[in-house]
Motif scaffolding. Structure first.
Motif, mmCIF file in Angstrom:
data_model
loop_
_atom_site.group_PDB
_atom_site.id
_atom_site.type_symbol
_atom_site.label_atom_id
_atom_site.label_comp_id
_atom_site.label_asym_id
_atom_site.label_seq_id
_atom_site.Cartn_x
_atom_site.Cartn_y
_atom_site.Cartn_z
ATOM 1 N N GLY A 246 0.807 -1.218 0.000
ATOM 2 C CA GLY A 246 0.000 0.000 0.000
ATOM 3 C C GLY A 246 0.833 1.258 0.000
ATOM 4 O O GLY A 246 0.489 2.252 -0.659
ATOM 5 N N LEU A 247 1.948 1.230 0.724
ATOM 6 C CA LEU A 247 2.817 2.396 0.802
ATOM 7 C C LEU A 247 3.551 2.630 -0.514
ATOM 8 O O LEU A 247 3.717 3.774 -0.960
ATOM 9 C CB LEU A 247 3.828 2.187 1.935
ATOM 10 N N ALA A 248 3.951 1.554 -1.183
ATOM 11 C CA ALA A 248 4.794 1.673 -2.376
ATOM 12 C C ALA A 248 4.058 2.287 -3.564
ATOM 13 O O ALA A 248 4.667 2.981 -4.377
ATOM 14 C CB ALA A 248 5.344 0.302 -2.756
ATOM 15 N N VAL A 249 2.758 2.034 -3.681
ATOM 16 C CA VAL A 249 2.052 2.457 -4.900
ATOM 17 C C VAL A 249 1.285 3.767 -4.751
ATOM 18 O O VAL A 249 0.740 4.275 -5.731
ATOM 19 C CB VAL A 249 1.069 1.358 -5.365
ATOM 20 N N GLN A 250 1.236 4.316 -3.542
ATOM 21 C CA GLN A 250 0.415 5.511 -3.345
ATOM 22 C C GLN A 250 0.824 6.659 -4.263
ATOM 23 O O GLN A 250 -0.025 7.282 -4.911
ATOM 24 C CB GLN A 250 0.500 5.965 -1.880
ATOM 25 N N TYR A 251 2.096 6.955 -4.338
ATOM 26 C CA TYR A 251 2.530 8.118 -5.120
ATOM 27 C C TYR A 251 2.426 7.881 -6.627
ATOM 28 O O TYR A 251 1.984 8.772 -7.356
ATOM 29 C CB TYR A 251 3.935 8.542 -4.702
ATOM 30 N N ALA A 294 -0.005 -10.712 -1.118
ATOM 31 C CA ALA A 294 -0.390 -9.803 -0.034
ATOM 32 C C ALA A 294 -0.002 -8.370 -0.372
ATOM 33 O O ALA A 294 -0.777 -7.427 -0.145
ATOM 34 C CB ALA A 294 0.277 -10.237 1.273
ATOM 35 N N ALA A 295 1.199 -8.189 -0.937
ATOM 36 C CA ALA A 295 1.643 -6.849 -1.322
ATOM 37 C C ALA A 295 0.760 -6.278 -2.429
ATOM 38 O O ALA A 295 0.435 -5.083 -2.434
ATOM 39 C CB ALA A 295 3.102 -6.885 -1.763
ATOM 40 N N ILE A 296 0.342 -7.140 -3.364
ATOM 41 C CA ILE A 296 -0.522 -6.674 -4.458
ATOM 42 C C ILE A 296 -1.878 -6.236 -3.914
ATOM 43 O O ILE A 296 -2.386 -5.160 -4.266
ATOM 44 C CB ILE A 296 -0.701 -7.787 -5.506
ATOM 45 N N ILE A 297 -2.474 -7.048 -3.041
ATOM 46 C CA ILE A 297 -3.790 -6.702 -2.493
ATOM 47 C C ILE A 297 -3.695 -5.437 -1.637
ATOM 48 O O ILE A 297 -4.561 -4.559 -1.686
ATOM 49 C CB ILE A 297 -4.368 -7.864 -1.667
ATOM 50 N N GLY A 298 -2.625 -5.319 -0.853
ATOM 51 C CA GLY A 298 -2.427 -4.086 -0.088
ATOM 52 C C GLY A 298 -2.224 -2.888 -1.004
ATOM 53 O O GLY A 298 -2.703 -1.785 -0.723
ATOM 54 N N GLY A 299 -1.518 -3.124 -2.120
ATOM 55 C CA GLY A 299 -1.302 -2.061 -3.093
ATOM 56 C C GLY A 299 -2.546 -1.694 -3.859
ATOM 57 O O GLY A 299 -2.578 -0.666 -4.541
ATOM 58 N N VAL A 300 -3.585 -2.508 -3.764
ATOM 59 C CA VAL A 300 -4.877 -2.206 -4.383
ATOM 60 C C VAL A 300 -5.800 -1.485 -3.405
ATOM 61 O O VAL A 300 -6.390 -0.451 -3.716
ATOM 62 C CB VAL A 300 -5.540 -3.519 -4.888
ATOM 63 N N ALA A 301 -5.929 -2.041 -2.186
ATOM 64 C CA ALA A 301 -6.927 -1.539 -1.235
ATOM 65 C C ALA A 301 -6.649 -0.111 -0.797
ATOM 66 O O ALA A 301 -7.572 0.724 -0.739
ATOM 67 C CB ALA A 301 -6.984 -2.464 -0.022
ATOM 68 N N ASN A 302 -5.407 0.207 -0.465
ATOM 69 C CA ASN A 302 -5.095 1.549 0.029
ATOM 70 C C ASN A 302 -5.325 2.642 -1.015
ATOM 71 O O ASN A 302 -6.021 3.623 -0.729
ATOM 72 C CB ASN A 302 -3.656 1.596 0.550
ATOM 73 N N PRO A 303 -4.776 2.536 -2.221
ATOM 74 C CA PRO A 303 -4.993 3.611 -3.183
ATOM 75 C C PRO A 303 -6.426 3.696 -3.698
ATOM 76 O O PRO A 303 -6.881 4.786 -4.048
ATOM 77 C CB PRO A 303 -4.015 3.294 -4.318
ATOM 78 N N ILE A 304 -7.162 2.578 -3.754
ATOM 79 C CA ILE A 304 -8.560 2.662 -4.174
ATOM 80 C C ILE A 304 -9.336 3.545 -3.216
ATOM 81 O O ILE A 304 -10.165 4.362 -3.619
ATOM 82 C CB ILE A 304 -9.201 1.262 -4.266
ATOM 83 N N TYR A 305 -9.058 3.390 -1.939
ATOM 84 C CA TYR A 305 -9.743 4.224 -0.937
ATOM 85 C C TYR A 305 -9.463 5.698 -1.185
ATOM 86 O O TYR A 305 -10.379 6.533 -1.218
ATOM 87 C CB TYR A 305 -9.273 3.818 0.461
ATOM 88 N N ALA A 306 -8.194 6.040 -1.396
ATOM 89 C CA ALA A 306 -7.841 7.440 -1.655
ATOM 90 C C ALA A 306 -8.429 7.926 -2.976
ATOM 91 O O ALA A 306 -8.863 9.082 -3.086
ATOM 92 C CB ALA A 306 -6.314 7.593 -1.658
ATOM 93 N N LEU A 307 -8.461 7.058 -3.979
ATOM 94 C CA LEU A 307 -9.047 7.430 -5.267
ATOM 95 C C LEU A 307 -10.542 7.707 -5.141
ATOM 96 O O LEU A 307 -11.072 8.649 -5.743
ATOM 97 C CB LEU A 307 -8.824 6.306 -6.287
ATOM 98 N N LEU A 308 -11.237 6.893 -4.375
ATOM 99 C CA LEU A 308 -12.669 7.101 -4.180
ATOM 100 C C LEU A 308 -12.940 8.436 -3.486
ATOM 101 O O LEU A 308 -13.878 9.157 -3.832
ATOM 102 C CB LEU A 308 -13.265 5.947 -3.370
ATOM 103 N N LEU A 309 -12.121 8.768 -2.504
ATOM 104 C CA LEU A 309 -12.285 10.056 -1.829
ATOM 105 C C LEU A 309 -12.001 11.209 -2.788
ATOM 106 O O LEU A 309 -12.735 12.207 -2.814
ATOM 107 C CB LEU A 309 -11.358 10.140 -0.616
ATOM 108 N N ALA A 310 -10.930 11.065 -3.578
ATOM 109 C CA ALA A 310 -10.596 12.127 -4.529
ATOM 110 C C ALA A 310 -11.688 12.272 -5.584
ATOM 111 O O ALA A 310 -12.041 13.389 -5.983
ATOM 112 C CB ALA A 310 -9.250 11.828 -5.192
ATOM 113 N N TYR A 311 -12.241 11.146 -6.049
ATOM 114 C CA TYR A 311 -13.302 11.185 -7.054
ATOM 115 C C TYR A 311 -14.551 11.870 -6.487
ATOM 116 O O TYR A 311 -15.169 12.711 -7.144
ATOM 117 C CB TYR A 311 -13.640 9.768 -7.513
ATOM 118 N N THR A 312 -14.932 11.521 -5.270
ATOM 119 C CA THR A 312 -16.083 12.179 -4.636
ATOM 120 C C THR A 312 -15.831 13.664 -4.470
ATOM 121 O O THR A 312 -16.724 14.499 -4.677
ATOM 122 C CB THR A 312 -16.355 11.533 -3.266
#
Length: 421
Positions: A246-251, A294-312
């Protein structure tokens, strides 16, 4: 960024120690539950109660702060956290753990709200975005570090419960002794769900679904690891990989988010996550293969949450940020409460694969709903979109509202200075 860290280091250090304590207790309970022979379904209820307490805290703590003040609330809830972490080892049964985990969820929400209000008050408007990014980075670093501390002792013994209790107690020292003034605090009303849904149907449905994914992933991962026979070292590595991903893909995702249709990114990440889960369920992977997934799923869940907030955020006025963030956090909280319980029910019914099946179904639903919404609303251009900001699913409405406000302010500044793009 260096000046921000220098001015807020007592708070950031305190939050780091808090997150180490919180990260340890969640994983440790899953491991200890397996040792005690607590059934998966009952452990799933234990894990869900944390999110129930967190949701109640988001509704109640602002009123407590308004009545007795930041420092008293902070100190009282911090003492509760420290005591609960020790009491876990004293009463190793699922009923007691459920009550204690509800209390600790409530208390952690309270100290996060208090700490985040200090962070907002202690930084200028120009530096608030950097301060929020540093805060979120420190949170993730704390949880990752916590997983490796689990290898310092035997989960059957008392030591691993004492370590997070001590760290949490120490975390309040730099915060309470810092020179920052007690900030003013205002309680924000939640926007009506009807109005919030009309503004962004995908945002509302998405945060509900990703709340279920996130809570199942982070609440039940150690329970799943214990059920499939992983060692403590393997479980700690597996859980740490979730956060590191989750940390690696945020930026990189943030960079893409400001240039492309966010719904496509939400769909793409959801599909990647669902396909990774198909790989887990269909192939017999070793521990390193599971760690990569596990790293892939974490890299999906965290940024999707931020993307949904940004989209809203793209469909809200700046004056609605605070009330909208409270509504979104409530929806996310309901999804988070349901996640571990449904996961535990599936694991009890179909075995350990139920852990993955639940998350895979939710990610597939999110991808499908996002695709359908693209047929109902036109895409915004990159110039029409607001900014993307790093935000973790563990953040309270105060941090989310501040992050959304910062994103809109940054987008407005970019429009006024197009040469900066």
């Amino acid at each position: 960024m260096n000046s921000v860290v220098r001015s807020t280091w007592p708070l950031l250090l305190g939050i780091l120690l808090l997150m180490v304590g919180n990260g340890m207790q969640g994983t440790l309970l899953g491991i200890r539950g397996g040792i005690e022979g607590i059934p998966t379904l009952q452990m799933s209820f234990v894990m869900s109660t944390y999110y129930g307490g967190f949701l109640l805290g988001s509704l109640v703590v602002p009123g407590m702060i308004g009545t007795v003040g930041h420092i008293r609330v902070f100190a009282a809830l911090g003492s509760l956290i420290s005591a609960v972490l020790v009491l876990y080892a004293v009463a190793p049964n699922w009923i007691a753990w459920s009550v204690l985990r509800f209390i600790i969820g409530f208390s952690f929400c309270g100290v996060y709200i208090t700490g985040e209000s200090w962070l907002n008050a202690g930084t200028s408007n120009e530096k608030r975005g950097q301060a929020l990014s540093a805060y979120m980075m420190v949170q993730m670093m704390g949880v990752v570090s916590a997983q490796f501390l689990l290898n310092l002792g035997d989960p059957r013994d008392f030591l691993l419960f004492v370590i997070p209790s001590v760290l949490v107690s120490l975390s309040f020292t730099p915060i309470l002794l810092s020179a920052q003034p007690v900030p003013a605090f205002e309680t924000n009303k939640r926007m009506s769900f009807g109005r919030l849904y009309r503004a962004s149907p995908l945002g509302c449905i998405g945060v509900f679904l990703i709340g279920g994914v996130f809570s199942a992933l982070f609440g039940m991962s150690s329970v799943w690891g214990a059920e499939v026979g992983m060692s403590v070292r393997q479980i700690s590595t597996f859980v740490a990989a979730i956060y590191i991903g989750g940390l690696a893909v945020q930026y990189p995702i943030g960079w893409l988010s400001d240039r492309y249709d966010r719904r496509k990114l939400i769909m793409g990440l959801s599909v990647i996550g669902a396909l990774a889960i198909v790989v887990v369920v269909t192939l017999d992977l070793n521990i390193w293969g599971m760690t990569i997934i596990a790293a892939i799923i974490g890299g999906v869940a965290n940024p999707i949450y931020a993307l949904l907030l940004a989209y809203t955020n793209d469909y809200l006025d700046q004056s609605d940020m605070a009330s909208a963030s409270a509504g979104l956090l409530f929806i996310n909280g309901v999804g988070s409460i349901i996640g571990p319980m449904v996961t535990g029910w599936l694991m009890a019914g179909i075995g350990p694969d139920g852990f993955w099946v639940y998350m895979g179904v939710l990610l597939a639903l999110l991808a499908a709903y996002g695709g359908w919404r693209m047929t109902r609303r036109r895409s915004l251009s990159a110039q029409e979109q607001g900014g993307y900001t790093l935000i973790n699913p563990t953040a309270t409405s105060l941090a989310v509202g501040a992050a959304l406000d910062e994103a809109q302010s940054s987008a407005g500044a970019d429009e006024e200075n197009p040469q900066a793009n």
